[in-house]
Design a protein around this motif. Structure first.
Motif, short mmCIF file in Angstrom:
data_model
loop_
_atom_site.label_atom_id
_atom_site.label_comp_id
_atom_site.label_asym_id
_atom_site.label_seq_id
_atom_site.Cartn_x
_atom_site.Cartn_y
_atom_site.Cartn_z
N LYS A 1 0.86 -1.18 0.00
CA LYS A 1 0.00 0.00 0.00
C LYS A 1 0.90 1.23 0.00
CE LYS A 1 -4.30 -1.64 0.47
NZ LYS A 1 -5.47 -1.23 -0.33
N PRO A 2 1.76 1.38 -1.00
CA PRO A 2 2.79 2.43 -0.97
C PRO A 2 2.24 3.85 -1.02
CG PRO A 2 2.68 1.42 -3.13
CD PRO A 2 1.81 0.59 -2.23
N GLY A 3 1.03 4.02 -1.54
CA GLY A 3 0.49 5.37 -1.67
C GLY A 3 -0.33 5.82 -0.48
N GLU A 4 -0.40 5.00 0.57
CA GLU A 4 -1.24 5.34 1.72
C GLU A 4 -0.41 5.41 3.00
OE1 GLU A 4 -5.23 3.89 2.03
OE2 GLU A 4 -4.94 2.61 0.28
N SER A 5 -0.88 6.24 3.91
CA SER A 5 -0.22 6.37 5.21
C SER A 5 -0.59 5.19 6.10
CB SER A 5 -0.65 7.69 5.87
OG SER A 5 -0.36 7.67 7.25
N TYR A 6 0.40 4.55 6.67
CA TYR A 6 0.16 3.45 7.60
C TYR A 6 -0.68 3.91 8.78
CZ TYR A 6 1.18 0.62 11.74
OH TYR A 6 1.08 -0.09 12.90
N TYR A 7 -0.40 5.12 9.27
CA TYR A 7 -1.12 5.62 10.43
C TYR A 7 -2.57 5.94 10.10
CZ TYR A 7 3.56 5.82 12.31
OH TYR A 7 4.82 5.47 12.73
N LEU A 8 -2.82 6.40 8.88
CA LEU A 8 -4.19 6.63 8.45
C LEU A 8 -4.93 5.31 8.31
CD1 LEU A 8 -6.27 8.74 7.56
CD2 LEU A 8 -5.45 8.45 5.22
N LEU A 9 -4.26 4.31 7.76
CA LEU A 9 -4.86 2.98 7.64
C LEU A 9 -5.19 2.41 9.02
CD1 LEU A 9 -2.59 1.41 4.88
CD2 LEU A 9 -4.99 2.03 4.63
N ARG A 10 -4.30 2.64 9.98
CA ARG A 10 -4.54 2.12 11.33
C ARG A 10 -5.71 2.83 12.00
NH1 ARG A 10 -2.66 -0.98 15.12
NH2 ARG A 10 -0.95 -1.77 13.87
N ARG A 11 -5.82 4.15 11.79
CA ARG A 11 -6.96 4.87 12.36
C ARG A 11 -8.27 4.44 11.70
NH1 ARG A 11 -3.18 9.26 12.27
NH2 ARG A 11 -4.04 10.08 10.31
N ARG A 12 -8.17 4.08 10.43
CA ARG A 12 -9.37 3.69 9.68
C ARG A 12 -9.82 2.28 10.02
NH1 ARG A 12 -8.16 3.80 3.58
NH2 ARG A 12 -7.88 6.02 4.06
N ASP A 13 -8.87 1.40 10.29
CA ASP A 13 -9.21 -0.01 10.50
C ASP A 13 -8.40 -0.56 11.66
OD1 ASP A 13 -9.70 -2.77 10.35
OD2 ASP A 13 -10.01 -2.65 8.19
N ALA A 14 -9.06 -0.81 12.77
CA ALA A 14 -8.39 -1.34 13.97
C ALA A 14 -7.82 -2.73 13.72
CB ALA A 14 -9.35 -1.37 15.15
#
Length: 281
Positions: free
Chosen positions: A94-107
């Motif tokens: 998922k190179p185009g996305e922020s890991y931290y945003l993904l984590r906030r979005r999906d626990a």
């Protein structure tokens, strides 16, 4: 034979000079997104001038980082290229996305990493992180606040030619958005109502308390590599109790000109100075 040696020497010198210019002087960069539209569109090439604010060295170590001060400091409205601050950790697939945003979005991101074959998390040094381009909206030492969609710096409204593109729906105050900096429900901030927030300046002293610590926790732990932790209402640095912290670096606030299409400081916070590559000329 001697002529061939001279040619090789001059080629080596030329290659060395070009490498120095690329790393410390000028660089041509392709813009990946439309966040700076209409002035700079996706696919445009821009020339990055690294002499402003000066070529950096030891950028991966906040305790040793510095710059060759060959020119001026950054100003309001400068268009800057910088390493993405949230890319210290990335998801390989998922190179185009922020890991931290993904984590906030999906626990359940830890499960997705395995079941969806997103790959194992990778750590990136500052200079390895993807580059972004935005406009400097606030400088170290500034107090910022976004009130009903309008940026205020030190109590004055600022207009950096930010365009809305589409029609804008302004969120009311108090509607918490977990994707907006600092991602803490206690502050209840959203993209149109954020702050007040003080941008740290090198040497500034932060008085540590449970209310302000969430705003600066990532700065202290990730950007400044400080072993600081909170235990109840108390704070410890390297295992020793402390009541305040001295910042090692300066921090900047950046926005994209295309307000509705920009992933910028409103979402992931300030840019540390060691992430700044240069300005666009």
């Amino acid at each position: 034979m001697k002529k061939a040696v001279r040619v090789l020497v001059w080629l080596a010198i030329g290659f060395g000079i070009s490498e120095l210019i690329y790393h410390y002087g000028l660089e041509l960069l392709k813009v990946p997104t439309s966040s700076m539209s209409p002035g700079i569109e996706a696919g445009d090439y821009v020339l990055v001038n690294k002499f402003i604010p000066g070529p950096r060295y030891k950028a991966n170590d906040p305790n040793r980082y510095g710059r060759f001060a060959l020119s001026r400091s950054l100003n309001y409205g400068d268009i800057v290229v910088f390493n993405f601050p949230e890319a210290d950790t990335i998801v390989p697939n998922k190179p185009g996305e922020s890991y931290y945003l993904l984590r906030r979005r999906d626990a359940g991101i830890d499960t997705l990493l395995t079941e969806e074959y997103w790959g194992e998390l990778e750590a990136l040094k500052v200079t390895q992180r993807p580059r972004m381009i935005k406009r400097v909206a606030a400088l170290p030492g500034d107090n910022i606040q976004i009130i009903r969609g309008v940026l205020n710096v030190n109590g004055a409204e600022k207009d950096f030619r930010i365009s809305s593109g589409d029609s804008v729906i302004i969120l009311p105050p108090g509607v918490y958005d977990p994707y907006v900096f600092p991602g803490n429900y206690r502050h209840g901030w959203n993209v149109d109502n954020l702050g007040p927030f003080y941008l740290p300046r090198k040497g500034d002293v932060l008085v540590l308390d449970p209310k302000t610590f969430p705003l600066y926790e990532r700065i202290l732990k990730v950007f400044e590599a400080s072993a600081i932790e909170q235990r109840g209402n108390s704070f410890y640095l390297d295992g020793k109790p402390v009541q305040q912290y001295v910042f090692k670096m300066n921090y900047y606030w950046v926005h994209g000109d295309n307000r509705n299409r920009s992933f910028d400081s409103r979402y992931w916070g300030p840019v540390p100075e060691n992430h700044i590559v240069g300005i666009v000329r």
